[in-house]
Structures are given as structure tokens and as C-alpha cells.
Design a protein around this motif. Structure first.
Motif, PDB file in Angstrom:
ATOM      1  N   ILE A 252      39.558  42.926  45.623  1.00 53.23           N
ATOM      2  CA  ILE A 252      40.534  43.676  44.813  1.00 53.23           C
ATOM      3  C   ILE A 252      39.975  45.056  44.459  1.00 53.23           C
ATOM      4  O   ILE A 252      40.686  46.063  44.519  1.00 53.23           O
TER       5      ILE A 252
ATOM      6  N   LYS B 171      48.600  47.155  39.201  1.00 54.60           N
ATOM      7  CA  LYS B 171      49.011  45.832  39.690  1.00 54.60           C
ATOM      8  C   LYS B 171      47.803  45.022  40.143  1.00 54.60           C
ATOM      9  O   LYS B 171      47.695  43.819  39.866  1.00 54.60           O
ATOM     10  N   LEU B 172      46.872  45.702  40.845  1.00 53.71           N
ATOM     11  CA  LEU B 172      45.724  44.968  41.362  1.00 53.71           C
ATOM     12  C   LEU B 172      44.818  44.492  40.233  1.00 53.71           C
ATOM     13  O   LEU B 172      44.265  43.392  40.298  1.00 53.71           O
TER      14      LEU B 172
ATOM     15  N   LEU C 284      46.323  41.471  38.834  1.00 57.78           N
ATOM     16  CA  LEU C 284      46.065  40.352  39.756  1.00 57.78           C
ATOM     17  C   LEU C 284      44.666  39.802  39.549  1.00 57.78           C
ATOM     18  O   LEU C 284      44.465  38.578  39.472  1.00 57.78           O
TER      19      LEU C 284
END
Lengths: 235, 109, 79
Positions: free
Chosen positions: B49, B62-63, B66
Motif C-alpha cells: 500500500i 483511500k489507500l 484501506l
């Protein structure tokens, strides 16, 4: 064994069919697609562009095939009804397995995040991949996590059935309003300008219907999961 | 420069995944397999990531979300599996191993 | 490159599906059938159907296997 031979025959024919499918798809990938196949998608996109919805799949599912979607939801409702009927054994013997402190705390922490993600998938169904069915199942999986980790947690039947009934009734009412205003069941009567395409508020009734579908699917799936889980705990 | 850093992170993450796969094959019983299957994949995912953030800085939010979600869920699921297998009575490969959960249960009874 | 991934997932799906039919223990068979869903998620994503891939990931690998496992538990309890 007759059954064993049947299963073997079906397996081998399935293997043959999937090999055929693999060869065909590789053939299409290696050479170019035939022109007729290409043009079908273009024609669909052309019609789709009149509705101002960025996601073409949503237009097909909710608008062109909106009546079928209503039927699909009815099928899901009947499945949930069947599970409730089959598993309605009234034995009160309840043996509890206390889950660990780590699982309880973490599931409390995770539950709102999963619910939020489910609602995001529902609300953005007309812009990005996802939509009512997917978002509803994600919401149901959040309830599944809570039901597994907390033994005393239970969804209220009356609240769930109220949500489900309200969602189903409003789907039909929106369809009938389309019939009344535009002479067309599920006609898109809310103004939907093509220049709004890609915005959150766009596409007329399509996002509304997808949110309704999400609520209905979520409540039905949660009910199925709770029925199976709580009944199988009772001996 | 950032691109090469991203590729370096992704390759390091892949190495972590490969080590975990080898460990899953070589470890003797379920508890030590759980140890291998929980820790190094988490590390590998975080590295991949961060590599992706270096490659595409616009996806950073977003990452990161996550990554946070994986940090929350991955240790949880492995701990639940290990606890369930302990409850189901899966034996240790070496019975003299330290087992604090069993000791705790014997004390509380 | 992408052809290799497609072919690999096809072969993986076929092998896992065959194993899940042959497998004697029902719980293992359910877990193997989750592998079929996983392979088809990759295929759907490559063939540019992310909607279907999302549905398959949530339903095929998540909810349906949980429902199968709970039904199996119910069957064992009633026996």
C-alpha cells in the motif's frame, strides 16, 4: 452407484465446456473482437447517455429492466420467508458460547465502518461500480459480524419488517408515479439533465430506486442470517 | 525518484508475502502457522500500500483507509481462528509448549 | 501477460471446483467452493465488469459460504 456415475459424467462434461469457453475467450482476446459484438455495447451506451447516469450497468438494471429487478427482490423476499418457515422450531434450549473480549471490542469498532461502506456503495451506485444489491449485502454482513460476536444481540423483527415493507411499497409507488406522469411504469419523472452526469444528484429516480433496493436487500439478508444463526444455536 | 521508491516498497512487500507462504508450508502445527499467516501478510500489505501511495499520490487517502482497515481486521481474524482451534482442542506439536490460555482456564475453574 | 492471468484463473477455478466435488468432508468442500468465487472475481474484474466482481466477492466468498456453514451446523445438530 448410479448417482456417482451421474456426478462424474456431469463433471467431465462441465470440464469440457469450460475448456471450450476458455479457448473461445482466449481466441477473442488474441484476435480482435467481431464487429457486431463491439457495436452492441456502443448502441447501449448511446441510449444510456440520454438518462444522465454515469454507470451503464445501473441504467440497465434499474431503468431498462426495472420491472425485472422488482421481481428479483420478490424472489429474495420469498427465500427469506421460506428460511423463516423451515427453521421455525420453538425450542428454548439456549447454549451460549461467550466470545472473547478482543472480538467483542473489535466488532463494535468495525460495525460502523462496514455500515458506512455499505451506504457508500448504495448511494454512489449510479456513479461507480456497486449499487443496491451489493450495498445491501455489505450492510447484512456488518449485522452478521455483530450477531456472531455478541450472543445477546438480536435484530427486532418489527423494525426490520417495517424497513422492508416501506422500501417495497415506495419502489412500487415510484413506479406507479412514473406510470401516472409519463405513461410508463418506472418512467424517469424527476428532471435529469445530461449536463449533471457524474454528479451525486443526477439521473432522476435511478439513485432513489437503488437506495430503496439496498434497504430492502439489506433487511432481508440480515433477517435470513439471524434466522439461521439463532435457530442453529437452539438445539 | 518517487516511482523507484514505490517499486522498492512493492518488491519488499512481495518478499514478505513469499516468506509467509514458505512459512505456511513449513510450520508444524496450526498455532505457529497462524503466527506466520497473520504477521507477515499484514506487513506485506502495508508495504504494497505504501508503494502504491508513492506511485499514485492522488489515491493516498483511500489507500491509507484501506491500510487502516487491514491493520484492524487481519490480527483480529487470525486471533479468532487461533482461539477457535484452541477451543476445538487442536493439539500442539510439542505438548510442553507454553499455553497461557489453558493455564488461565485451569486457574479460573 | 493478461492472457496468462486469465488462463491461470480458469485453470484454478476448474481445479478448485473439481476438488470441492470430490472432497468427502462437507466443511472443506464449502471452503473450496469459496475458491471458485475468488477465481471468478479475478475473471470478472479483468473482463471489465467491476459491478459483478463486487457482488461475487461479497456474496460468493462471504455471505453464501457463511449461510452454507450455518446450514451444515443446523443439519449436524438435528441429526
Amino acid at each position: 452407484m448410479n448417482l456417482k456415475r451421474d456426478v462424474a459424467v456431469q463433471t467431465y462434461s462441465g470440464l469440457g465446456l469450460s475448456a471450450l469457453l476458455a479457448i473461445t475467450i482466449l481466441n477473442i482476446m488474441l484476435h480482435n473482437m467481431p464487429q457486431s459484438v463491439k457495436r452492441a455495447g456502443e448502441k447501449l451506451l448511446e441510449i444510456n447517455s440520454q438518462d444522465g447516469v454515469a454507470n451503464a450497468v445501473t441504467t440497465v438494471v434499474v431503468y431498462f429492466r426495472g420491472f425485472d429487478t422488482l421481481g428479483e427482490i420478490a424472489v429474495l423476499f420469498i427465500a427469506s420467508l421460506g428460511i423463516g418457515l423451515v427453521l421455525s422450531s420453538h425450542s428454548e434450549h439456549h447454549h451460549k458460547v461467550e466470545s472473547s473480549f478482543i472480538l467483542k471490542t473489535a466488532s463494535k469498532l468495525l460495525f460502523p465502518i462496514i455500515i458506512l461502506f455499505g451506504i457508500y456503495v448504495m448511494v454512489y451506485g449510479h456513479l461507480s461500480p456497486g449499487g443496491g444489491f451489493q450495498g445491501g449485502v455489505i450492510v447484512a454482513s456488518a449485522f452478521l459480524l455483530l450477531l456472531i460476536s455478541h450472543q445477546d444481540f438480536e435484530l427486532s423483527h418489527s423494525v426490520i419488517s417495517a424497513f422492508e415493507t416501506l422500501a417495497g411499497v415506495s419502489y412500487v409507488i415510484i413506479g406507479l408515479m412514473g406510470l401516472w406522469i409519463l405513461d410508463n411504469f418506472l418512467g424517469n419523472f424527476i428532471p435529469h439533465d445530461i449536463s449533471q452526469m457524474g454528479m451525486l444528484v443526477s439521473g432522476g429516480i435511478i439513485p432513489l430506486i437503488y437506495i430503496i433496493v439496498g434497504i430492502k436487500v439489506g433487511s432481508e439478508m440480515s433477517m435470513i442470517v439471524q434466522n439461521l444463526l439463532k435457530r442453529s444455536d437452539n438445539e | 525518484m518517487l516511482t523507484y521508491l514505490g517499486y522498492l516498497f512493492i518488491v519488499l512487500g512481495m518478499v514478505a508475502f513469499i516468506i509467509s507462504a514458505i512459512g505456511l508450508l513449513r510450520m508444524p502445527d496450526i498455532y505457529s502457522r497462524m503466527h506466520v499467516g497473520a504477521k507477515s501478510p499484514t506487513m506485506g500489505t502495508i508495504l504494497v500500500i505504501s508503494g502504491a501511495i508513492c506511485l499514485e499520490p492522488t489515491w493516498a487517502l483511500k489507500l491509507l483507509l484501506l491500510g487502516a482497515f487491514i491493520l484492524l481486521t487481519n490480527p483480529l481474524s487470525s486471533s479468532v481462528i487461533a482461539r477457535a482451534s484452541h477451543k476445538a482442542g487442536v493439539p500442539h506439536v510439542n505438548p510442553k509448549d507454553i499455553d497461557e490460555l489453558r493455564d488461565y482456564k485451569e486457574e479460573s475453574q | 501477460m493478461i492472457g496468462i492471468v486469465i488462463l491461470g484463473s480458469f485453470i484454478a477455478i476448474i481445479i478448485v471446483a473439481f476438488a470441492s466435488i470430490v472432497e468427502k468432508r462437507l466443511a472443506d468442500s464449502i471452503v473450496l467452493s469459496m475458491g471458485v468465487g475468488l477465481g471468478s472475481v479475478v475473471l470478472f474484474f479483468i473482463f471489465q465488469a467491476p459491478d459483478v466482481a463486487l457482488t461475487e466477492a461479497v456474496i460468493g466468498a462471504g455471505i453464501s459460504s457463511v449461510i452454507f456453514l450455518m446450514a451444515l451446523k443446523h443439519l449436524k445438530a438435528s441429526r
